[in-house]
Design a protein around this motif. Structure first.
Motif, PDB file in Angstrom:
ATOM      1  N   TYR A   1       0.841  -1.188   0.000  1.00  0.00           N
ATOM      2  CA  TYR A   1       0.000   0.000   0.000  1.00  0.00           C
ATOM      3  C   TYR A   1       0.878   1.239   0.000  1.00  0.00           C
ATOM      4  CZ  TYR A   1      -3.986   2.969   1.328  1.00  0.00           C
ATOM      5  OH  TYR A   1      -4.972   3.935   1.354  1.00  0.00           O
ATOM      6  N   LEU A   2       0.641   2.141  -0.944  1.00  0.00           N
ATOM      7  CA  LEU A   2       1.434   3.362  -1.096  1.00  0.00           C
ATOM      8  C   LEU A   2       0.498   4.561  -1.155  1.00  0.00           C
ATOM      9  CD1 LEU A   2       4.403   3.949  -3.498  1.00  0.00           C
ATOM     10  CD2 LEU A   2       2.426   5.453  -3.662  1.00  0.00           C
ATOM     11  N   GLU A   3       0.903   5.667  -0.536  1.00  0.00           N
ATOM     12  CA  GLU A   3       0.143   6.905  -0.609  1.00  0.00           C
ATOM     13  C   GLU A   3       1.049   8.026  -1.076  1.00  0.00           C
ATOM     14  OE1 GLU A   3      -2.148   8.154   2.697  1.00  0.00           O
ATOM     15  OE2 GLU A   3      -3.508   6.444   2.623  1.00  0.00           O
TER      16      GLU A   3
ATOM     17  N   VAL B   1      -4.523  13.760  -3.023  1.00  0.00           N
ATOM     18  CA  VAL B   1      -4.134  12.556  -2.297  1.00  0.00           C
ATOM     19  C   VAL B   1      -4.361  11.343  -3.184  1.00  0.00           C
ATOM     20  CG1 VAL B   1      -4.510  11.146  -0.247  1.00  0.00           C
ATOM     21  CG2 VAL B   1      -4.757  13.631  -0.105  1.00  0.00           C
ATOM     22  N   MET B   2      -3.342  10.525  -3.326  1.00  0.00           N
ATOM     23  CA  MET B   2      -3.464   9.281  -4.085  1.00  0.00           C
ATOM     24  C   MET B   2      -3.110   8.107  -3.191  1.00  0.00           C
ATOM     25  SD  MET B   2      -1.326   7.883  -7.425  1.00  0.00           S
ATOM     26  CE  MET B   2       0.106   7.544  -6.397  1.00  0.00           C
ATOM     27  N   ASN B   3      -3.893   7.046  -3.268  1.00  0.00           N
ATOM     28  CA  ASN B   3      -3.528   5.801  -2.601  1.00  0.00           C
ATOM     29  C   ASN B   3      -3.531   4.691  -3.635  1.00  0.00           C
ATOM     30  OD1 ASN B   3      -6.396   4.520  -2.487  1.00  0.00           O
ATOM     31  ND2 ASN B   3      -6.671   6.507  -1.509  1.00  0.00           N
ATOM     32  N   ALA B   4      -2.566   3.818  -3.511  1.00  0.00           N
ATOM     33  CA  ALA B   4      -2.418   2.706  -4.456  1.00  0.00           C
ATOM     34  C   ALA B   4      -2.248   1.423  -3.661  1.00  0.00           C
ATOM     35  CB  ALA B   4      -1.216   2.932  -5.364  1.00  0.00           C
ATOM     36  N   GLU B   5      -3.002   0.424  -4.024  1.00  0.00           N
ATOM     37  CA  GLU B   5      -2.942  -0.874  -3.353  1.00  0.00           C
ATOM     38  C   GLU B   5      -2.873  -1.956  -4.416  1.00  0.00           C
ATOM     39  OE1 GLU B   5      -5.299  -3.406   0.117  1.00  0.00           O
ATOM     40  OE2 GLU B   5      -6.324  -1.794  -0.965  1.00  0.00           O
ATOM     41  N   GLY B   6      -1.938  -2.873  -4.258  1.00  0.00           N
ATOM     42  CA  GLY B   6      -1.812  -3.920  -5.258  1.00  0.00           C
ATOM     43  C   GLY B   6      -0.875  -5.014  -4.829  1.00  0.00           C
ATOM     44  N   VAL B   7      -0.686  -5.953  -5.725  1.00  0.00           N
ATOM     45  CA  VAL B   7       0.166  -7.103  -5.476  1.00  0.00           C
ATOM     46  C   VAL B   7       1.611  -6.639  -5.330  1.00  0.00           C
ATOM     47  CG1 VAL B   7       0.985  -9.293  -6.425  1.00  0.00           C
ATOM     48  CG2 VAL B   7      -1.417  -8.605  -6.724  1.00  0.00           C
ATOM     49  N   ALA B   8       2.265  -7.104  -4.286  1.00  0.00           N
ATOM     50  CA  ALA B   8       3.667  -6.751  -4.065  1.00  0.00           C
ATOM     51  C   ALA B   8       4.568  -7.547  -5.019  1.00  0.00           C
ATOM     52  CB  ALA B   8       4.044  -7.043  -2.618  1.00  0.00           C
ATOM     53  N   PRO B   9       5.628  -6.921  -5.516  1.00  0.00           N
ATOM     54  CA  PRO B   9       5.990  -5.512  -5.350  1.00  0.00           C
ATOM     55  C   PRO B   9       5.148  -4.610  -6.249  1.00  0.00           C
ATOM     56  CG  PRO B   9       7.580  -6.576  -6.775  1.00  0.00           C
ATOM     57  CD  PRO B   9       6.645  -7.671  -6.303  1.00  0.00           C
ATOM     58  N   LEU B  10       4.784  -3.460  -5.728  1.00  0.00           N
ATOM     59  CA  LEU B  10       3.968  -2.531  -6.497  1.00  0.00           C
ATOM     60  C   LEU B  10       4.715  -2.028  -7.734  1.00  0.00           C
ATOM     61  CD1 LEU B  10       2.480  -0.307  -3.646  1.00  0.00           C
ATOM     62  CD2 LEU B  10       1.230  -1.954  -5.041  1.00  0.00           C
TER      63      LEU B  10
END
Length: 274
Positions: A229-231, A242-251
């Motif tokens: 999870y990255l913001e 504001v941006m948030n990104a969630e995904g399979v690691a590694p992003l």
């Protein structure tokens, strides 16, 4: 959050295990996903120290001097023949926040709902104030009055929200534009940068080329977590982005940075116009 114990009948044959599907941003290890969500929610509450819509709420019950509100803009309201949306040279934006939000680019589609906001919407100041009143019922009255007074000083105009789901279902990105007075937008963005960079609680994220005011950080997570999870946030005039990104690691950080850069370029003064 506790796993249920399942008891099987020894007499029943055990079905053959199915091949596990690769994790996606929508479905992954539930425990890890809950951990990341909890970490993100805690960080969001601690980062900015003010009430702005539902996603940002003041958590320090001290007695700071009230923020000085910026004077309302005296610029004329755009007419029906003017540019539908844009940015003035003083950094204030006009038009619908849904227009100012980045359109869904190639390789993406509208993503899942972002809480009560939905996946493509705009809430005006009155709607946000009503949501704030509901949220404030959960805290003591003496603190509630201070927060409401602070909110009124921000002159909150609107919040725009759009989410994006990448092809392959392995990445979800959410963008929010929060419009209020420029002094506080800048102050909050600077505070967030210091908090996420100096406390050691967060992993340092990528930089955004051409936008030194932007900063990104990753939530705390064990190295083996399947979802990350990255913001990112940035101040662009009277907009806190504001941006948030969630995904399979590694992003895919390059992909995330590219989308955030497109959003900030769209807002840049004075050319954010159709």
């Amino acid at each position: 959050m506790n796993d249920d114990t399942v008891t099987t009948d020894p007499a029943e044959p055990t079905p053959a295990p199915e091949a596990a599907a690769p994790p996606t941003a929508e479905a992954a290890n539930p425990a890890a996903r809950r951990l990341l969500r909890a970490g993100a929610a805690t960080a969001a509450a601690a980062l900015v120290g003010v009430v702005i819509g539902i996603g940002i709420i003041k958590t320090q019950y001290d007695d700071p001097a009230p923020a000085t509100a910026a004077a309302p803009s005296t610029a004329p309201t755009p007419t029906a023949t003017a540019t539908p949306y844009g940015a003035k040279s003083n950094g204030s934006h006009f038009g619908s926040l849904r227009d100012l939000l980045l359109p869904v680019p190639a390789g993406y589609q509208l993503g899942p709902d972002d809480g009560v906001y939905g996946n493509d919407t705009e809430l005006n100041g009155e709607q946000l104030a009503a949501q704030l009143d509901a949220e404030l019922q959960q805290i003591p009255k003496e603190k509630r009055d201070k927060l409401r007074s602070y909110w009124e000083g921000l002159h909150v105009k609107a919040t725009g929200v759009r989410s994006y789901l990448a092809s392959g279902d392995d990445l979800v990105i959410g963008l929010k534009l929060r419009q209020f007075n420029q002094q506080e937008v800048q102050r909050i963005n600077e505070y967030t940068a210091v908090f996420t960079g100096d406390t050691g609680l967060f992993r340092i994220g990528p930089s955004i080329p051409g936008h030194p005011e932007a900063h990104c950080y990753l939530m705390p997570a064990p190295p083996s977590a399947p979802i990350d999870y990255l913001e990112c946030s940035a101040a662009e005039g009277d907009l806190l982005v504001v941006m948030n990104a969630e995904g399979v690691a590694p992003l895919p950080k390059d992909k995330i940075v590219a989308l955030f850069t497109l959003q900030l370029d769209r807002l840049a003064r004075p050319g954010a116009s159709v």
